[in-house]
Design an enzyme around this catalytic site. Structure first.
Site, PDB file in Angstrom:
ATOM      1  N   SER A 240       3.712  -1.126   8.927  1.00 24.25           N
ATOM      2  CA  SER A 240       2.156  -0.747   9.294  1.00 24.25           C
ATOM      3  C   SER A 240       1.386  -2.100   9.752  1.00 24.25           C
ATOM      4  CB  SER A 240       2.338   0.770   8.761  1.00 24.25           C
ATOM      5  OG  SER A 240       1.666   0.092   7.490  1.00 24.25           O
ATOM      6  N   LYS A 241       0.145  -1.834   9.465  1.00 19.39           N
ATOM      7  CA  LYS A 241      -0.445  -2.547   8.747  1.00 19.39           C
ATOM      8  C   LYS A 241      -0.919  -2.996   7.585  1.00 19.39           C
ATOM      9  CE  LYS A 241      -2.717  -2.821  13.349  1.00 19.39           C
ATOM     10  NZ  LYS A 241      -3.861  -2.391  14.484  1.00 19.39           N
ATOM     11  N   ARG A 242       0.140  -2.502   6.979  1.00 18.27           N
ATOM     12  CA  ARG A 242      -0.710  -2.534   5.511  1.00 18.27           C
ATOM     13  C   ARG A 242      -0.044  -3.500   4.850  1.00 18.27           C
ATOM     14  NH1 ARG A 242       1.779   0.633   1.972  1.00 18.27           N
ATOM     15  NH2 ARG A 242       2.432   1.886   3.960  1.00 18.27           N
ATOM     16  N   HIS A 243       1.127  -3.812   6.316  1.00 22.38           N
ATOM     17  CA  HIS A 243       2.403  -4.939   4.511  1.00 22.38           C
ATOM     18  C   HIS A 243       1.575  -6.539   6.215  1.00 22.38           C
ATOM     19  CE1 HIS A 243       4.987  -1.521   4.814  1.00 22.38           C
ATOM     20  NE2 HIS A 243       5.137  -2.127   3.963  1.00 22.38           N
ATOM     21  N   GLY A 244       1.099  -6.329   7.078  1.00 25.12           N
ATOM     22  CA  GLY A 244       0.621  -7.785   7.378  1.00 25.12           C
ATOM     23  C   GLY A 244       0.391  -7.092   9.123  1.00 25.12           C
TER      24      GLY A 244
END
Ligand code: GLU
Length: 468
Positions: A240-244
């Site tokens: 997800s966006k948390r990972h970049g």
């Protein structure tokens, strides 16, 4: 059997890495088997399905060079056909109108919750006579799903998976407002498009059971299913966006090449012995579903970056130059020397050896594209101390009349000079590099001089010696 696969994105406004992964596997499977790879746009959510949102997804596919066969199919455009199929199922006794009100459904949900049971429609209109219907009410249409036995899928990746039919309720096919549900639309479209293999993320595995029931109700043969593990981030959680960044377009902007991205996405979740570098031709020749790994793959930016460096080194010089020119122009605010492109093309065999992505390649190329006077960075300034300047003045004099302007003869001139003066070659070459490139690192100095030519070389020397 001719293989027909499909990619069925919803137009979300960007191509997600996970979707690109799915698209790639479908594309490779079709190409490997000499079949077709079709595109269907699941655009039933009208608010989200703007032309721009669709274009962004198509853009991502085009950039990855995953070409699809024929025209993209719009799911929304087929809605009236989906409705017809639902009505036809009623005629055949395999579906029925359900007049439950939203309040009744809410009550069913609450009761199930209170009793700790899974939420399931209780089938109250299944065998009821439609003449009981409240006057004027529009019904939803539900599948009359089998209540005994089990539904079995021989998934080409997950193996045989089964569910007891008692676990599944009578799903809605057509809503009361006449719009088809995803389950109905997908099955009808896949059937009409002649899809033989549905390859998609394993978040759709539970849907596959319901879809299989629907295929049987319609008297159609279900396609082969292959549910691939979802992509995870480095921490093992769903990507997800948390990972970049999760958008393919962002990776293009960061300077990755499409072939590197394809190779990376392929290896993520598929293996062929110990091979890491797999060209697209090899991928097409080798790809099959038995190589798909069953555990979730973790996205690893460092690995992708490494592969990208490899593909940059392999890439054609002219192509790289074309790719890098707009980035160089951006870096220099459009202030490019008229020979910028020519110089970068000549320097490319050396430049590409040292870049992991196009952003770096642009940065490393920009000194060739600049107009005089070029800026010197801190390290370059430091190299140009008094002693260095005296040496460069001598070089400047010699080069004014230097005969044979080639990298090889410039190098032998520099070697001779360093022997003559008893100074190490570096003592001469490093200040010269600083003056000509504005930095302490660059492609081989004498190649740089050859590319810049006599006039520019002398001009940059003059700038460094007298204007800095
Ligand atoms: N539109 C669905 C998605 O984006 C795909 C449906 C399918 O592959 O069956 O997840």
């Amino acid at each position: 059997m001719t293989v027909v696969t499909r990619f069925a994105p919803s137009p979300t406004g960007f191509l997600h890495l996970g979707s690109a992964h799915t698209a790639l596997f479908n594309w490779l499977f079709a190409r490997h088997h000499g079949g077709q790879f079709l595109l269907r746009i699941e655009d039933t959510d009208r608010a989200r399905s703007t032309p721009e949102a669709l274009e962004a997804v198509l853009d991502g596919l085009r950039w990855l060079e995953l070409d699809w066969d024929g025209e993209a199919v719009s799911q929304f455009a087929r809605a009236s056909h989906h409705a017809e199929i639902a009505h036809a199922l009623i005629d055949r006794g395999r579906a029925y109108p359900c007049y439950c009100t939203p309040e009744e459904l809410a009550e069913m949900r609450q009761r199930a919750k209170a009793e700790g049971r899974p939420i399931r429609y209780d089938g109250r209109w299944r065998d009821r006579d439609p003449s009981d219907a409240p006057p004027g009410a529009a019904p939803a249409i539900r599948l009359k799903a089998p209540q005994d036995g089990e539904t079995v899928i021989d998934d080409l990746i997950q193996g045989t998976v089964r569910v007891a039919n008692a676990q599944l309720d009578d799903m809605v096919l057509l809503r009361a407002d006449g719009t088809p549900t995803y389950m109905l639309a997908v099955v009808v479209d896949d059937h009409d498009m002649g899809i033989t293999h549905v390859i998609r993320g394993d978040d759709h595995l539970t849907n596959a059971f319901r879809q299989t029931q629907l295929y049987y109700a319609l008297g159609w043969e279900p396609p082969h299913f292959a549910h691939m593990p979802l992509m995870h981030g480095a921490d093992g959680k769903k990507l997800s966006k948390r990972h970049g960044s999760v958008s393919v377009g962002d990776y293009r902007d960061m300077g990755f090449l499409p072939e590197a991205m394809r190779n990376y996405l392929l290896r993520l979740g598929w293996s062929h012995g110990d091979d890491e570098i797999i060209s697209t031709e090899q991928a097409i020749a080798w790809f099959d579903l038995d190589g798909v790994l069953r555990s979730p793959a973790r996205f690893d930016l460092a690995k992708l970056t490494n592969l990208n460096g490899h593909y940059i080194r392999q890439a054609d010089n002219r192509r790289l130059t074309e790719l890098v020119m707009p980035r160089v122009a951006d870096l220099l605010d459009g202030e490019l020397h008229e020979s910028a492109e020519k110089r970068i093309l000549r320097g490319m065999p050396e430049l590409k050896e040292r870049a992991k992505n196009l952003t770096e390649l642009a940065e490393n190329s920009s000194f060739l594209a600049r107009r005089r006077p070029i800026p010197l960075d801190g390290k370059a300034e430091k190299l140009l101390d008094g002693e260095a300047r005296r040496r460069l003045e001598r070089v400047e004099r010699d080069l004014t009349t230097f005969e044979n302007w080639s990298a090889a003869s410039l190098e032998s001139y520099a070697r001779t000079l360093s022997e003559e003066t008893g100074a190490k070659l570096g003592k001469l070459a490093q200040p010269l590099r600083a003056a000509l490139t504005g930095s302490n690192v660059s492609p081989p100095l004498f190649t740089v001089m050859e590319i810049l030519g006599r006039e520019e070389t002398l001009g940059r020397l003059e700038d460094a010696l007298r204007h800095h």
